[in-house]
Design a protein around this motif. Sequence first.
Motif, short mmCIF file in Angstrom:
data_model
loop_
_atom_site.label_atom_id
_atom_site.label_comp_id
_atom_site.label_asym_id
_atom_site.label_seq_id
_atom_site.Cartn_x
_atom_site.Cartn_y
_atom_site.Cartn_z
N ASP A 95 -7.54 2.36 -6.26
CA ASP A 95 -6.47 1.83 -5.40
C ASP A 95 -5.11 2.30 -5.89
O ASP A 95 -4.25 2.68 -5.10
CB ASP A 95 -6.51 0.30 -5.38
N VAL A 96 -4.92 2.28 -7.20
CA VAL A 96 -3.66 2.76 -7.77
C VAL A 96 -3.49 4.24 -7.45
O VAL A 96 -2.40 4.69 -7.10
CB VAL A 96 -3.61 2.50 -9.29
N ALA A 97 -4.57 5.02 -7.55
CA ALA A 97 -4.51 6.46 -7.27
C ALA A 97 -4.10 6.72 -5.82
O ALA A 97 -3.33 7.64 -5.54
CB ALA A 97 -5.85 7.12 -7.57
N ARG A 98 -4.60 5.91 -4.91
CA ARG A 98 -4.25 6.08 -3.49
C ARG A 98 -2.75 5.83 -3.27
O ARG A 98 -2.07 6.60 -2.60
CB ARG A 98 -5.10 5.13 -2.65
N HIS A 99 -2.23 4.75 -3.85
CA HIS A 99 -0.80 4.46 -3.74
C HIS A 99 0.02 5.55 -4.42
O HIS A 99 1.04 6.00 -3.89
CB HIS A 99 -0.47 3.11 -4.38
N MET A 100 -0.43 5.96 -5.61
CA MET A 100 0.29 6.97 -6.38
C MET A 100 0.34 8.30 -5.63
O MET A 100 1.36 8.98 -5.62
CB MET A 100 -0.42 7.15 -7.73
N GLU A 101 -0.76 8.66 -4.97
CA GLU A 101 -0.80 9.92 -4.22
C GLU A 101 0.21 9.89 -3.08
O GLU A 101 0.95 10.85 -2.86
CB GLU A 101 -2.20 10.18 -3.68
N ARG A 102 0.28 8.77 -2.36
CA ARG A 102 1.26 8.64 -1.27
C ARG A 102 2.69 8.76 -1.79
O ARG A 102 3.54 9.41 -1.18
CB ARG A 102 1.09 7.30 -0.57
N GLN A 103 2.95 8.12 -2.93
CA GLN A 103 4.31 8.14 -3.49
C GLN A 103 4.68 9.54 -3.97
O GLN A 103 5.80 9.99 -3.74
CB GLN A 103 4.40 7.15 -4.65
#
Length: 123
Positions: A95-103
């Motif tokens: 989940d953190v990776a998904r948010h981080m990728e968007r950012q």
Amino acid sequence: MEKMVALCRNNDFRRLYARGKSFVSPVVVVYTLKNRTGQVRVGITTSKKIGNAVQRNRSRRVIREAYRGLASRVRPGVDLVFVARGKTPYVKSTDVARHMERQLQAAGVLLPGKEPGQKGAAL
């Protein structure tokens, strides 16, 4: 795989907080700024607002693992600081990776590449 170069000096963190661009999500905040070294330098911070030492350490581990999957796609010559938020110790690294990728895409520091979850490129 290359070793991750860590930001360690307080003035490096202060420079990113003052001059860098921030990208906020409920799970993690990302600060980005160009550097002159030609390599990616990464810092991870967790404040005491996150919780006790166990929760802060888990937050750092989750952020580090989420970044590890995206590290090969980050454009060289940039400093990154990831700041844990209140939800970070309770979510999985995917989940953190998904948010981080968007950012990182919004920041313009992520190179186009294979999307996570895809097995191979279709010919």
